[in-house]
Design a protein around this motif. Structure first.
Motif, PDB file in Angstrom:
ATOM      1  N   ILE A   1      -8.187 -15.655 -12.006  1.00 16.49           N
ATOM      2  CA  ILE A   1      -9.602 -15.440 -11.665  1.00 16.49           C
ATOM      3  C   ILE A   1      -9.692 -14.829 -10.274  1.00 16.49           C
ATOM      4  N   ILE A   2     -10.623 -13.900 -10.086  1.00 17.99           N
ATOM      5  CA  ILE A   2     -10.891 -13.307  -8.772  1.00 17.99           C
ATOM      6  C   ILE A   2     -12.305 -13.693  -8.385  1.00 17.99           C
ATOM      7  N   GLU A   3     -12.421 -14.625  -7.431  1.00 18.54           N
ATOM      8  CA  GLU A   3     -13.729 -15.173  -7.020  1.00 18.54           C
ATOM      9  C   GLU A   3     -14.135 -14.545  -5.690  1.00 18.54           C
ATOM     10  N   LEU A   4     -15.350 -13.954  -5.666  1.00 19.31           N
ATOM     11  CA  LEU A   4     -15.822 -13.272  -4.461  1.00 19.31           C
ATOM     12  C   LEU A   4     -16.925 -14.073  -3.767  1.00 19.31           C
ATOM     13  N   VAL A   5     -16.830 -14.191  -2.448  1.00 16.25           N
ATOM     14  CA  VAL A   5     -17.885 -14.795  -1.634  1.00 16.25           C
ATOM     15  C   VAL A   5     -18.095 -13.934  -0.392  1.00 16.25           C
ATOM     16  N   GLY A   6     -19.217 -14.185   0.307  1.00 13.40           N
ATOM     17  CA  GLY A   6     -19.531 -13.394   1.492  1.00 13.40           C
ATOM     18  C   GLY A   6     -20.530 -12.302   1.164  1.00 13.40           C
ATOM     19  N   GLY A   7     -21.459 -12.073   2.076  1.00 14.51           N
ATOM     20  CA  GLY A   7     -22.544 -11.119   1.826  1.00 14.51           C
ATOM     21  C   GLY A   7     -22.088  -9.698   1.555  1.00 14.51           C
ATOM     22  N   CYS A   8     -20.969  -9.284   2.175  1.00 19.36           N
ATOM     23  CA  CYS A   8     -20.527  -7.889   2.039  1.00 19.36           C
ATOM     24  C   CYS A   8     -19.972  -7.587   0.652  1.00 19.36           C
ATOM     25  N   THR A   9     -19.655  -8.635  -0.127  1.00 17.01           N
ATOM     26  CA  THR A   9     -19.121  -8.400  -1.475  1.00 17.01           C
ATOM     27  C   THR A   9     -20.210  -7.913  -2.433  1.00 17.01           C
ATOM     28  N   ARG A  10     -21.438  -7.748  -1.931  1.00 14.90           N
ATOM     29  CA  ARG A  10     -22.502  -7.179  -2.772  1.00 14.90           C
ATOM     30  C   ARG A  10     -22.460  -5.647  -2.781  1.00 14.90           C
ATOM     31  N   VAL A  11     -21.666  -5.037  -1.895  1.00 11.24           N
ATOM     32  CA  VAL A  11     -21.574  -3.577  -1.827  1.00 11.24           C
ATOM     33  C   VAL A  11     -20.876  -3.074  -3.095  1.00 11.24           C
ATOM     34  N   PRO A  12     -21.553  -2.281  -3.923  1.00  8.81           N
ATOM     35  CA  PRO A  12     -20.967  -1.866  -5.213  1.00  8.81           C
ATOM     36  C   PRO A  12     -19.619  -1.171  -5.086  1.00  8.81           C
ATOM     37  N   ALA A  13     -19.471  -0.274  -4.093  1.00 10.68           N
ATOM     38  CA  ALA A  13     -18.214   0.473  -3.950  1.00 10.68           C
ATOM     39  C   ALA A  13     -17.060  -0.464  -3.627  1.00 10.68           C
ATOM     40  N   LEU A  14     -17.332  -1.499  -2.851  1.00 13.95           N
ATOM     41  CA  LEU A  14     -16.299  -2.459  -2.473  1.00 13.95           C
ATOM     42  C   LEU A  14     -15.895  -3.293  -3.688  1.00 13.95           C
ATOM     43  N   LYS A  15     -16.874  -3.741  -4.462  1.00 15.94           N
ATOM     44  CA  LYS A  15     -16.578  -4.496  -5.691  1.00 15.94           C
ATOM     45  C   LYS A  15     -15.740  -3.649  -6.647  1.00 15.94           C
ATOM     46  N   ASP A  16     -16.086  -2.367  -6.720  1.00 14.23           N
ATOM     47  CA  ASP A  16     -15.381  -1.457  -7.629  1.00 14.23           C
ATOM     48  C   ASP A  16     -13.911  -1.318  -7.230  1.00 14.23           C
ATOM     49  N   ARG A  17     -13.647  -1.183  -5.916  1.00 16.10           N
ATOM     50  CA  ARG A  17     -12.257  -1.044  -5.440  1.00 16.10           C
ATOM     51  C   ARG A  17     -11.443  -2.309  -5.733  1.00 16.10           C
TER      52      ARG A  17
ATOM     53  N   THR B   1     -19.128 -17.000  -9.598  1.00 18.95           N
ATOM     54  CA  THR B   1     -19.700 -18.291  -9.984  1.00 18.95           C
ATOM     55  C   THR B   1     -20.177 -19.087  -8.768  1.00 18.95           C
ATOM     56  N   LEU B   2     -19.668 -18.749  -7.575  1.00 19.64           N
ATOM     57  CA  LEU B   2     -20.097 -19.440  -6.352  1.00 19.64           C
ATOM     58  C   LEU B   2     -21.243 -18.673  -5.702  1.00 19.64           C
ATOM     59  N   ASN B   3     -22.093 -19.408  -4.989  1.00 20.01           N
ATOM     60  CA  ASN B   3     -23.147 -18.751  -4.209  1.00 20.01           C
ATOM     61  C   ASN B   3     -22.475 -18.018  -3.044  1.00 20.01           C
ATOM     62  N   GLN B   4     -22.628 -16.691  -2.991  1.00 17.43           N
ATOM     63  CA  GLN B   4     -21.884 -15.891  -2.021  1.00 17.43           C
ATOM     64  C   GLN B   4     -22.189 -16.253  -0.573  1.00 17.43           C
ATOM     65  N   ASP B   5     -23.424 -16.638  -0.299  1.00 14.48           N
ATOM     66  CA  ASP B   5     -23.826 -16.944   1.076  1.00 14.48           C
ATOM     67  C   ASP B   5     -23.603 -18.400   1.455  1.00 14.48           C
ATOM     68  N   GLU B   6     -23.523 -19.300   0.477  1.00 11.06           N
ATOM     69  CA  GLU B   6     -23.537 -20.734   0.786  1.00 11.06           C
ATOM     70  C   GLU B   6     -22.281 -21.486   0.335  1.00 11.06           C
TER      71      GLU B   6
ATOM     72  N   TYR C   1      -5.548 -11.170   5.817  1.00  6.67           N
ATOM     73  CA  TYR C   1      -6.877 -10.868   6.365  1.00  6.67           C
ATOM     74  C   TYR C   1      -6.893  -9.528   7.095  1.00  6.67           C
ATOM     75  N   ASP C   2      -8.105  -9.028   7.269  1.00  5.74           N
ATOM     76  CA  ASP C   2      -8.387  -7.877   8.137  1.00  5.74           C
ATOM     77  C   ASP C   2      -9.493  -8.350   9.070  1.00  5.74           C
ATOM     78  N   ARG C   3      -9.172  -8.506  10.361  1.00  4.81           N
ATOM     79  CA  ARG C   3     -10.120  -9.109  11.304  1.00  4.81           C
ATOM     80  C   ARG C   3     -11.292  -8.205  11.651  1.00  4.81           C
ATOM     81  N   HIS C   4     -11.167  -6.920  11.354  1.00  5.93           N
ATOM     82  CA  HIS C   4     -12.234  -5.979  11.720  1.00  5.93           C
ATOM     83  C   HIS C   4     -12.683  -5.198  10.485  1.00  5.93           C
ATOM     84  N   PHE C   5     -13.103  -5.922   9.488  1.00  8.30           N
ATOM     85  CA  PHE C   5     -13.602  -5.324   8.246  1.00  8.30           C
ATOM     86  C   PHE C   5     -14.709  -6.238   7.744  1.00  8.30           C
ATOM     87  N   GLY C   6     -15.938  -5.735   7.779  1.00 10.01           N
ATOM     88  CA  GLY C   6     -17.057  -6.564   7.330  1.00 10.01           C
ATOM     89  C   GLY C   6     -18.355  -5.794   7.342  1.00 10.01           C
TER      90      GLY C   6
END
Length: 717
Positions: free
Chosen positions: A335-351, A363-368, A226-231
């Motif tokens: 499989i790489i499954e992403l959740v959390g609102g910040c995973t919508r940032v295109p540059a972050l998804k690209d990295r 496949t999961l609802n990112q917020d719920e 984890y990174d506690r100060h990244f969001g």
């Protein structure tokens, strides 16, 4: 019985419930699926959730955010100093814990982080109860995987103060993994290679990556980093700093000197970030930001990515750490499954996609997803619901060791032992053995304090073992202690007992050869041989040893006091809400009656009654907007009764007339219905008579032709 899962987030909280053969995310009082994680304080009551968000800008010094990240921390912790950048209320020390100083009911009050969390959980409880129309008691709540024992205990205490039974504190990514796995019907069997999934959760303030292996009916967490100060808030802050510099140069205003302006720019930055996730550019317009200055600018996605490049450069660190801890390579991940609102940032998804070299899965609802996983876990733990069996094997994130004083009778004794290593399965139980002649103490602490967040005290608890004494031969008592790291991730020494070495006889198992086996049909002619036994030394439990625990959890008296205070504040909030409701009811009644007296009720009131009623309405209205603006519930009710005393007879005449007309209309309708029934009956009787007549006519025709009158045809001659 309710089954509730709570994703307790830094920015928002999502509540999910198990029902209708599935899991639903419930909405709050304003129909939002996520509730702001905020607690505010006012002159009359508290503001929890949505009301706190509504009054945040006008009540900054009395509104507390980042509740989860304050629980179980101290004021001098560097992480808490980071939080003060995002919390508008002043943070202070309250009996060794960090808390907030606010003005509540006109007085300065200090509340600990635990109390603030319990206030918000009371809101969660009432929201869930209102939706389910049932009392809510059992919940499962999510926490970041990096939370320590003291932070977890703080959340447990907060839930108890709020009147909730916390069945499980579940790591965020583990909850998401459960929600993913429990619905999958194609997981590999025990003999097949497990499916490896990387769950990446990037929310408002945390970045977590967990590598999880799935087999049919179970999940095993292999590693978590984890990174506690990244969001999301760090992306927002980069934008705010850029906008502050631009506004200072372009409009000559410094928003850092104006807290309200700063909060408005934070809100604009968050909105801008979301728009730029779907568009290449977006405008920023804020009217009268400060000093009556309107500001406007334009931001491109490329510009935002340049601003957050220092953050994006850190995106690979938790991924590499998780793979290294799991002893896996990038190609081992299926499989790489992403959740959390910040995973919508295109540059972050690209990295992240470039790091793994695979297409990302959503496949999961990112917020719920996390709230849903918590609800599934709650259903599994609840006796009421029948859920597909699914085992959860989480891991220990920090190594835990026990230390103790050296026994004077054992000079070469070790005085410490790492009992739970990083990566061990959790929950887990270990038995510790001590040889003692008198009562002793042992302490539990984290073995590597440098791994802990901020400056969290590595101390976990002190456990005093009572009732220890030498035996009759002045020999050692063999003491056994059961240390358990439970499913919340909390350590306790749950049980102590002593044993004695005793000789006991046990049968020696005999292995008969095939040719020695008796024929089952043969008759026993010889007496059965006595089974052979042997004497062995075994430790036999002889009695219990009392254990006195000292941990960071609140004692029962403190929890009881806090629960009583919370109940008192809930009653205060309810009284204020009821008073406001009665005030609004009175205001509505005044306007409603003023309209009706000259319309619906006009012909049912004399001129004198109209004059008196209008005068009373005007008097009460003037009082309501003057000294009555801040009155009590009882006075509002009495004012309503005064108006009803004049309006009641008029309204009664109107309703009597309406009832009379209704009854007359009903009588007419009934008469018409009776007439229709009579006509229908007459028509039915006529039809029956006609049918009977036609049958008689057919019979008469049949009787005119007799059989003996029918002549045979003549034979041809």
């Amino acid at each position: 019985m309710s089954v509730v899962g709570v994703d307790f987030g830094t920015l928002n909280t999502v509540i999910a419930v198990a029902r209708n053969r599935g899991v639903d995310v419930i909405t709050n009082e304003v129909s939002n699926r996520a509730t702001p994680s905020l607690v505010g304080f006012g002159p009359k009551s508290r503001y929890l959730g949505e009301p706190a968000k509504t009054q945040e800008i006008s009540n900054l010094k009395n509104t507390v955010s980042s509740l989860k990240r304050l629980a179980g921390r101290t004021l001098n912790d560097p992480d808490v100093q980071v939080e003060q950048q995002f919390v508008s209320a002043p943070l202070v020390d309250v009996n060794g814990q960090v808390g907030a100083e606010v003005t509540y009911l006109g007085k300065k009050e200090k509340f600990t982080g635990t109390q603030l969390v319990s206030m918000f959980l009371s809101k969660v409880k009432s929201t869930a109860s209102a939706e389910l129309k049932l009392p809510v008691s059992d919940i499962v709540m999510s926490v970041p995987a990096w939370f320590t024992d003291i932070q977890r205990r703080s959340l447990m205490d907060a839930a108890e103060i709020a009147g909730l039974k916390l069945l499980r504190l579940m790591n965020d990514t583990t909850a998401a993994a459960l929600g993913y796995g429990i619905t999958k019907l194609d997981l590999p069997t025990a003999e097949e290679k497990p499916r490896r999934v990387a769950f990446i959760d990037i929310g408002h303030s945390n970045y977590t990556c967990s590598i999880v292996e799935f087999k049919k009916g179970e999940l095993t967490v292999k590693s978590t980093a984890y990174d506690r100060h990244f969001g999301g808030r760090d992306f927002d802050k980069a934008l705010v700093d850029h906008l502050a510099a631009e506004f200072k140069e372009k409009y000559k205003i410094d928003i850092n000197t104006n807290p309200k302006a700063l909060v408005r720019v934070h809100a604009a930055a968050e909105k801008l970030k979301k728009i730029l996730s779907a568009n290449q550019q977006a405008p920023v317009n804020i009217e009268s930001l400060m000093n009556d200055v309107d500001v406007a600018t334009m931001m491109t996605r490329e510009g935002l990515e340049t601003l957050v490049e220092p953050l994006l450069k850190r995106a690979h660190v938790p991924l590499e750490a998780a793979l290294a801890e799991a002893k896996l390579k990038v190609e081992d991940i299926d499989i790489i499954e992403l959740v959390g609102g910040c995973t919508r940032v295109p540059a972050l998804k690209d990295r992240i996609q470039k790091f793994f070299g695979k297409t990302l899965s959503f496949t999961l609802n990112q917020d719920e997803a996390i709230a849903r996983g918590c609800a599934f876990s709650c259903a599994i733990l609840s006796p009421v619901f029948r859920v597909r069996d699914f085992a959860i094997h989480d891991i220990v994130n920090y190594p835990i060791e026990f230390t103790w004083e050296k026994s004077p009778d054992i000079p070469d004794e070790d005085t410490s032992l790492t009992v739970f290593n990083k990566g061990n399965v959790m929950p887990s139980t270990k038995i510790l053995t001590f040889y003692r002649k008198e009562p002793f103490q042992l302490e539990a602490k984290y073995a590597k304090p440098e791994l802990l967040p901020g400056k969290v005290n590595p101390w976990i608890g002190r456990f005093s073992v009572k009732g220890v004494k030498a035996d009759s031969k002045d020999d050692f008592m063999i003491c056994k202690l059961k240390a358990r790291l439970n499913l919340h991730g909390i350590l306790n020494v749950e049980q102590g007992y002593y044993v004695e070495d005793m000789e006991v006889e046990e049968p020696i198992p005999e292995e008969k050869k095939d040719d020695e086996k008796k024929d089952p049909d043969a008759m026993d002619t010889e007496a059965a041989e006595k089974p052979k036994t042997r004497k062995v030394k075994k430790q036999v439990r002889k009695g219990d040893l009392p254990i006195v625990s000292g941990t960071s959890s609140l004692d029962e008296q403190s929890k009881q006091t806090a629960a009583e205070q919370e109940s008192s504040m809930i009653m205060e909030d309810k009284l204020v809400a009821d008073t406001e409701e009665k005030k609004n009811e009175l205001e509505t009644y005044i306007y409603d009656m003023r309209n009706k007296i000259d319309d619906q009720y006009s012909e049912f009131a004399s001129e004198d009654e109209k004059t008196k009623l209008k005068a009373k309405l005007e008097t009460v209205e003037e009082w309501l907007y003057d000294e009555g603006d801040d009155s009590t519930k009882a006075i509002y009710i009495s004012k309503m009764d005064e108006i009803r005393g004049l309006a009641g007879p008029i309204a009664q005449r109107y309703f009597d007339k309406v009832e009379e007309e209704r009854q007359a209309a009903q009588a007419i309708a009934e008469a018409e219905a009776a007439k229709k029934r009579e006509m229908a009956e007459a028509a039915r009787k006529a039809a029956m008579a006609q049918e009977a007549a036609s049958k008689d006519e057919e019979m008469t025709d049949a009787e005119t032709i007799k059989p003996d009158e029918v002549s045979e045809p003549e034979e041809k001659k």
